[in-house]
Design a protein around this motif. Structure first.
Motif, short mmCIF file in Angstrom:
data_model
loop_
_atom_site.label_atom_id
_atom_site.label_comp_id
_atom_site.label_asym_id
_atom_site.label_seq_id
_atom_site.Cartn_x
_atom_site.Cartn_y
_atom_site.Cartn_z
N LYS A 164 68.61 -26.78 13.57
CA LYS A 164 67.94 -25.57 14.09
C LYS A 164 68.90 -24.72 14.90
CE LYS A 164 63.35 -27.73 14.26
NZ LYS A 164 62.28 -28.26 15.13
N LYS A 182 58.54 -20.13 20.23
CA LYS A 182 59.44 -19.56 21.23
C LYS A 182 59.99 -20.64 22.17
CE LYS A 182 57.54 -14.88 21.61
NZ LYS A 182 56.90 -13.91 22.53
N GLN A 192 62.05 -13.18 20.84
CA GLN A 192 60.98 -12.92 19.90
C GLN A 192 61.53 -12.76 18.48
OE1 GLN A 192 57.60 -12.80 20.10
NE2 GLN A 192 57.57 -12.37 17.89
N GLU A 193 62.62 -12.02 18.36
CA GLU A 193 63.21 -11.79 17.03
C GLU A 193 63.73 -13.09 16.43
OE1 GLU A 193 64.87 -7.21 17.47
OE2 GLU A 193 66.05 -8.88 18.27
N SER A 236 62.71 -16.13 17.14
CA SER A 236 61.56 -16.98 16.84
C SER A 236 60.89 -16.56 15.54
CB SER A 236 60.56 -16.93 18.00
OG SER A 236 59.41 -17.68 17.70
N ALA A 237 60.73 -15.24 15.36
CA ALA A 237 60.10 -14.72 14.15
C ALA A 237 60.96 -15.00 12.92
CB ALA A 237 59.85 -13.22 14.29
N ALA A 238 62.28 -14.86 13.07
CA ALA A 238 63.18 -15.05 11.93
C ALA A 238 63.26 -16.50 11.49
CB ALA A 238 64.57 -14.53 12.27
N THR A 239 63.17 -17.43 12.43
CA THR A 239 63.27 -18.85 12.09
C THR A 239 61.93 -19.50 11.82
OG1 THR A 239 63.19 -19.46 14.44
CG2 THR A 239 65.36 -19.12 13.46
N GLY A 240 60.87 -18.92 12.41
CA GLY A 240 59.54 -19.52 12.28
C GLY A 240 59.31 -20.64 13.28
N TYR A 241 60.24 -20.82 14.22
CA TYR A 241 60.08 -21.84 15.24
C TYR A 241 59.37 -21.26 16.46
CZ TYR A 241 63.71 -24.12 12.45
OH TYR A 241 64.42 -24.67 11.42
N GLU A 246 71.04 -22.77 12.65
CA GLU A 246 70.31 -21.64 12.07
C GLU A 246 70.33 -20.45 13.01
OE1 GLU A 246 66.41 -22.39 10.60
OE2 GLU A 246 66.95 -24.29 9.65
#
Length: 256
Positions: A14, A42, A32-33, A35-40, A17
């Motif tokens: 992770k 926050k 936020q960006e 988290s959104a890009a990885t799907g993990y 990534e």
């Protein structure tokens, strides 16, 4: 994202990534960006980033966004230096082999062993140099003793104790007191010799090559069927090895 491998450590995977995202984006990214890009979640991303920040692999700007850190730049420089020495060393190895008639080698210290990573066969047609990628002992080779001489006595002894002092030939030095005395001589003279200590009949000399920061990082040397270390041909080999080691150091930006 990369395909998951069940053998990988998930937290490290992770973290990589996140680094890959920052590398691709080129610009700082918010929590936020990322988290959104990885799907993990926050919380997961924040914990990973905190760890990476502690190791200076990422940095955080005044607005709280994340970018690649200075430590990655240092790692890149180290990799680049490795490429430089492989690219630049060839002509020096060839000249050294031609001048001495012996096999020329370039080695690096890796843990408790020496790794040979470049070579050039001598003019006599006999291939006596270690294979590229082979691991060699510290206490029984010229390049190994050279690297040991660049360490403190206590650090050198720790490495020797871990690796062991195997007697490869009757001439191998296995007494730590004698080895420490030999290291002191190497520090004073600026080069190291091997007198049949690893393989009967073979003698070698190694001199340090510094990197762009002036740190001795590599060992340039020759190995061959020299009659004895006191012979004119061996003294010539010592002179040429020291000369080309200094020239290669300058080519790499060092100052030995």
């Amino acid at each position: 994202m990369a395909t998951k491998d069940p053998r990988t450590v998930h937290s490290v995977d992770k973290a990589m990534e996140l680094l890959e995202l920052l590398l691709q984006n080129r610009l700082p990214m918010s929590l936020q960006e990322l988290s959104a890009a990885t799907g993990y979640p926050k919380s997961t991303v924040h914990a990973l980033l905190a760890t990476l920040r502690r190791h200076e692999m990422v940095r955080q700007d005044e607005e709280g966004r994340y970018a690649l850190g200075i430590r990655l730049f240092e790692c890149g420089c180290a990799v680049s230096a490795g490429w430089d020495v492989s690219r630049l060393a060839g002509p020096y190895l060839e000249k050294l082999a031609a001048q001495t008639g012996a096999g020329a080698f370039l080695s690096v210290l890796e843990g408790d062993h020496v790794i040979s990573f470049d070579q050039c066969a001598g003019g006599d047609g006999l291939v006596v140099i270690p294979e590229v990628g082979s691991r060699l002992p510290l206490h029984a080779t010229s390049q190994g003793k050279l690297f040991l001489s660049q360490l403190s006595d206590s650090d050198a002894l720790q490495r020797l104790q871990r690796a062991g002092l195997h007697a490869y030939t009757p001439h191998t030095i296995t007494d730590t007191g004698q080895l420490l005395h030999a290291l002191e001589i190497i520090r004073r003279e600026g080069y190291a010799i091997e007198d049949g200590e690893y393989k009967i009949g073979l003698r070698s000399v190694a001199a340090p090559v510094s990197d762009r920061y002036g740190r001795p990082r590599y060992a340039l040397g020759v190995v061959g069927l020299f009659r004895r270390v006191g012979s004119d041909e061996f003294r010539h080999a010592v002179e040429q090895t020291v000369l080309y080691a200094r020239q290669l150091s300058r080519a790499l930006g060092g100052h030995l």
